[in-house]
Design an enzyme around this catalytic site. Structure first.
Site, PDB file in Angstrom:
ATOM      1  N   CYS A 134      81.181  -7.583  40.961  1.00  0.00           N
ATOM      2  CA  CYS A 134      82.255  -6.693  40.519  1.00  0.00           C
ATOM      3  C   CYS A 134      83.337  -6.622  41.597  1.00  0.00           C
ATOM      4  O   CYS A 134      83.079  -6.891  42.779  1.00  0.00           O
ATOM      5  CB  CYS A 134      81.713  -5.289  40.274  1.00  0.00           C
ATOM      6  SG  CYS A 134      80.781  -5.089  38.750  1.00  0.00           S
TER       7      CYS A 134
ATOM      8  N   GLU B 145      84.503  -4.141  42.985  1.00  0.00           N
ATOM      9  CA  GLU B 145      84.145  -3.154  44.011  1.00  0.00           C
ATOM     10  C   GLU B 145      83.286  -3.770  45.115  1.00  0.00           C
ATOM     11  O   GLU B 145      83.331  -3.322  46.263  1.00  0.00           O
ATOM     12  CB  GLU B 145      83.408  -1.976  43.368  1.00  0.00           C
ATOM     13  CG  GLU B 145      84.268  -1.162  42.412  1.00  0.00           C
ATOM     14  CD  GLU B 145      84.305  -1.699  40.978  1.00  0.00           C
ATOM     15  OE1 GLU B 145      84.010  -2.892  40.778  1.00  0.00           O
ATOM     16  OE2 GLU B 145      84.634  -0.927  40.075  1.00  0.00           O
TER      17      GLU B 145
HETATM   18  O1  LIG Z   1      83.071  -1.746  37.639  1.00  0.00           O
HETATM   19  C1  LIG Z   1      83.258  -2.870  37.184  1.00  0.00           C
HETATM   20  C2  LIG Z   1      82.873  -3.238  35.883  1.00  0.00           C
HETATM   21  C3  LIG Z   1      83.023  -4.555  35.497  1.00  0.00           C
HETATM   22  N1  LIG Z   1      83.566  -5.463  36.348  1.00  0.00           N
HETATM   23  C4  LIG Z   1      83.684  -6.877  35.937  1.00  0.00           C
HETATM   24  C5  LIG Z   1      82.363  -7.629  35.945  1.00  0.00           C
HETATM   25  C6  LIG Z   1      82.648  -8.739  34.969  1.00  0.00           C
HETATM   26  O2  LIG Z   1      83.217  -9.842  35.668  1.00  0.00           O
HETATM   27  C7  LIG Z   1      83.693  -8.162  34.029  1.00  0.00           C
HETATM   28  C8  LIG Z   1      83.143  -7.810  32.659  1.00  0.00           C
HETATM   29  O3  LIG Z   1      82.032  -6.972  32.780  1.00  0.00           O
HETATM   30  O4  LIG Z   1      84.183  -6.980  34.644  1.00  0.00           O
HETATM   31  C9  LIG Z   1      83.988  -5.101  37.599  1.00  0.00           C
HETATM   32  O5  LIG Z   1      84.485  -5.928  38.368  1.00  0.00           O
HETATM   33  N2  LIG Z   1      83.807  -3.803  37.981  1.00  0.00           N
HETATM   34 ZN   LIG Z   2      80.508  -2.767  38.868  1.00  0.00          ZN
END
Ligand SMILES: O=c1ccn([C@H]2C[C@H](O)[C@@H](CO)O2)c(=O)[nH]1
Ligand SMILES: [Zn+2]
Length: 147
Positions: free
Chosen positions: A71, A73
């Site tokens: 993600c 984050e």
């Molecule tokens: O908090 C979050 C939730 C989802 N995603 C990304 C993970 C994936 O690549 C895309 C779809 O779930 O979004 C993030 O980066 N952060």
């Molecule tokens: Zn996440």
């Protein structure tokens, strides 16, 4: 060497400096533009203001083994450490359209570890505290209870 992030405190924390939410959003959008999302086609960008006034950011990075996706984050926390550590004071996450995106549950936990006191997050319902988006959070204090 070091204990958990919260125990180290936020060096140089300056609450008198107001949070520039528009600058945070712009940094999140800029990060989002670097996302690697060949599978979901769902780019995410996250940006945060540190206690000592730095901007840190990250984008999501996917993998052919879908569950290994990082993600935005995760990248942000790596960036935090690469650029001097410290704690997060304000956080903003966007999707591909620049709309506010709520961090997933795992990422709320990830951010909790590095929260400055009274850390704020932009949410789909306005600014909230870490405690509001992750009540009764698990933290370093729980590790000590059973020790
Ligand atoms: O908090 C979050 C939730 C989802 N995603 C990304 C993970 C994936 O690549 C895309 C779809 O779930 O979004 C993030 O980066 N952060
Ligand atoms: Zn996440």
């Amino acid at each position: 060497m070091d204990g958990p992030a919260e125990a180290r405190g936020a060096t140089g924390f300056d609450k008198l400096q107001p949070v520039d939410w528009e600058a945070l959003k712009a940094a999140a959008v800029a990060a989002m533009e670097h996302a690697y999302v060949p599978y979901s086609k769902f780019p995410v960008g996250a940006a945060a203001l540190t206690g000592d006034g730095r901007l840190v950011s990250g984008c999501n990075v996917e993998n052919a083994s879908y569950g290994l996706t990082l993600c935005a984050e995760c990248a942000l926390v790596g960036n935090l450490h690469m650029t001097g550590g410290g704690l997060l004071r304000a956080f903003y996450c966007v999707d591909g359209g620049g709309n506010v995106l709520m961090p997933c549950g795992r990422c709320r936990q990830l951010l909790y570890e590095f929260r400055a006191p009274d850390m704020e997050l932009m949410t789909t319902q306005g600014i909230k505290t870490m405690d509001q988006v992750l009540p009764d959070a698990f933290g370093p204090q729980h590790l000590e209870e059973t020790a």
